[in-house]
Enzyme design. Structure first.
Site, PDB file in Angstrom:
ATOM      1  N   SER A   1       0.846  -1.197   0.000  1.00  0.00           N
ATOM      2  CA  SER A   1       0.000   0.000   0.000  1.00  0.00           C
ATOM      3  C   SER A   1       0.885   1.253   0.000  1.00  0.00           C
ATOM      4  CB  SER A   1      -0.953  -0.072   1.200  1.00  0.00           C
ATOM      5  OG  SER A   1      -1.986   0.865   1.070  1.00  0.00           O
TER       6      SER A   1
ATOM      7  N   HIS B   1      -4.244  -0.978  -4.252  1.00  0.00           N
ATOM      8  CA  HIS B   1      -5.697  -1.221  -4.101  1.00  0.00           C
ATOM      9  C   HIS B   1      -6.369  -0.921  -5.448  1.00  0.00           C
ATOM     10  CE1 HIS B   1      -5.184  -1.245   0.323  1.00  0.00           C
ATOM     11  NE2 HIS B   1      -4.429  -0.163   0.164  1.00  0.00           N
TER      12      HIS B   1
ATOM     13  N   GLU C   1      -5.115  -5.636  -4.734  1.00  0.00           N
ATOM     14  CA  GLU C   1      -4.940  -6.082  -3.349  1.00  0.00           C
ATOM     15  C   GLU C   1      -4.504  -7.554  -3.306  1.00  0.00           C
ATOM     16  OE1 GLU C   1      -8.578  -5.113  -1.315  1.00  0.00           O
ATOM     17  OE2 GLU C   1      -8.129  -2.958  -1.353  1.00  0.00           O
TER      18      GLU C   1
END
Lengths: 291, 291
Positions: free
Chosen positions: A133, A175, A202
């Site tokens: 992330s 994401h 993800e």
């Protein structure tokens, strides 16, 4: 200088990697770090809940059989220059950067002794660097810093900042499919056509082996957008306007995709349209070229 | 044979066009139909609530000053072959197909006398044909019939059917950015690489002037995906698997985009990468070539 697994790997994870069940992405990270006998250090500096992050990864890496686990607490630039922190890197096989906010991460480590040692670990000792992330976004030289993901691209909707530069010529988003971020990645390449965009789903990672090739692992796919041959009216579009983009190249690389620069990989030779991306992200660059 | 506005237009609307405020897309449809003095007929055969649909468009076209408005009630193939229905088409300037389910629409009109007359109206009399949502999807020869929009493309996730064939070589999807349908349009081109995909946003239309050019109007954009130069493993991928797609060409055409085949349009010459799409969708084809 104990660890040297050859070329150095980056494991660039799109967030929400499994940490409690199969842990396939984290398991690969451990393997590329030299296996569970090596030391893994966790950098939670992107996160506002650093101790909670550490608890999650401490458990996950313990479950994967890693005995030597260390949490590098970096809450300031002073921490990122402290000898105690730097010493933890010296014998690490893997260095893992958690999620949070990539701007917070870079504010604390960008240009510090830690930053320099992180590069040395990757470039000189072949250490495996993982990031998920925010920790993934921060790996590129031009980092996606802020940007909302509207339904269509929008001039001015994204801002770049200076990232770690472990990989160059590419902007990483995470994401990606889950948060429908293609529009904002198209905005990035529309504004910066010499950069290619890499959107990582993800529980999915783009694994880069320096000088060798790439692989996609995990549950989803990596989407690459290449605007270098694009025709666009971005220069004359108004702020907030959706630009016209003609001839963007898009590549969708699902889990299992492997390409090696030398000779045919499992998926055969690298297609011409992807060769430049793979050359760029696997390039051998040193720290001083980055900054 | 009273109406002849020249080339014939298709107004292919991505659904949810404004019907109560500015009505910009519907207003353009009325203009291209020859103006408010011409007759507009509404086909609600895609919808399960045909009378409700008619009430909405009856009001909208009335607000736009159209005095002659007719609702063609087609609830069966018999209706679509009835002389009373066909007579309504003979003096129409515009024919508008509502949303609903494109499979229901095609089940009732595909291959009927109505279908044949609809083509004659467009091809011989230059009538403007509009369609929104299901009415848009049904315009292409290969019609997106069913398909879920997952976060990534998926082999077998979409099924095509036979549409009206007012436009060929292209598959139309609607509610495109709003419902995040790029993945399913990529699945379409991955499975059918000689078709180009055109995804149309809500309150947005792709306007095609036969033999002349295209224009994008309304609030959003039209996204075109072209897989003809793509490398893919679709043939060997398992059902449900995300395919690898390398070198898909993507074009994003926001509202205001205009391209004419002959000479430079407002946006200059047609870029080489778009020329084939525009040639294809503006092609002069007759009914018998379609079927």
């Amino acid at each position: 200088m104990e660890t040297n697994h050859g070329h150095g790997h980056l494991v660039i994870i799109g967030g929400h990697e499994d940490r409690t069940h199969d842990k396939a992405v984290l398991q690969r990270f451990v393997e590329l770090a030299g296996g569970p006998e090596k030391k893994i250090v966790v950098i939670s500096a992107a996160s506002g809940v650093a101790e909670k992050m550490w608890a999650i990864y401490d458990q996950a890496f313990a479950d994967l059989g890693v005995a030597r686990r260390a949490h590098l607490r970096i809450e300031s630039r002073e921490d990122a220059n402290a000898d105690t922190v730097l010493r933890e890197l010296a014998d690490a096989g893997g260095i893992f950067m958690t999620g949070g906010d990539q701007k917070r991460l870079m504010a604390n480590i960008g240009g510090t002794a830690f930053d320099r040692e992180l590069h040395a670990a990757y470039l000189k000792r072949g250490v495996c660097i993982g990031g998920t992330s925010a920790g993934a976004s921060a790996m590129s030289g031009h980092m996606l810093a802020t940007g909302h993901a509207g339904t269509t691209p929008e001039k001015g909707a994204v801002n770049l900042g200076a990232g770690l530069g472990l990989v160059r010529g590419v902007v990483i988003d995470q994401h990606f499919s889950e948060r429908h971020r293609l529009s904002r990645l198209l905005t990035v390449v529309a504004q910066n056509p010499y950069l290619q965009g890499a959107g990582i789903d993800e529980d999915t990672a783009l694994v880069i082996e320096r000088g060798v090739g790439i692989e996609v692992i995990g549950q989803g796919a990596v989407t690459i957008v290449d605007g270098r041959t694009m025709h666009s009216n971005m220069a004359s579009a108004a702020s907030g306007e959706c630009p016209r983009l003609v001839d963007v190249r898009l590549h969708l690389l699902p889990t299992g995709t492997r390409y090696a620069l030398s000779g045919p990989g499992e998926d055969g030779d690298v297609p011409a349209a992807l060769r430049d991306f793979i050359n760029t992200v696997t390039k051998r660059i040193d720290y001083h070229e980055n900054h």
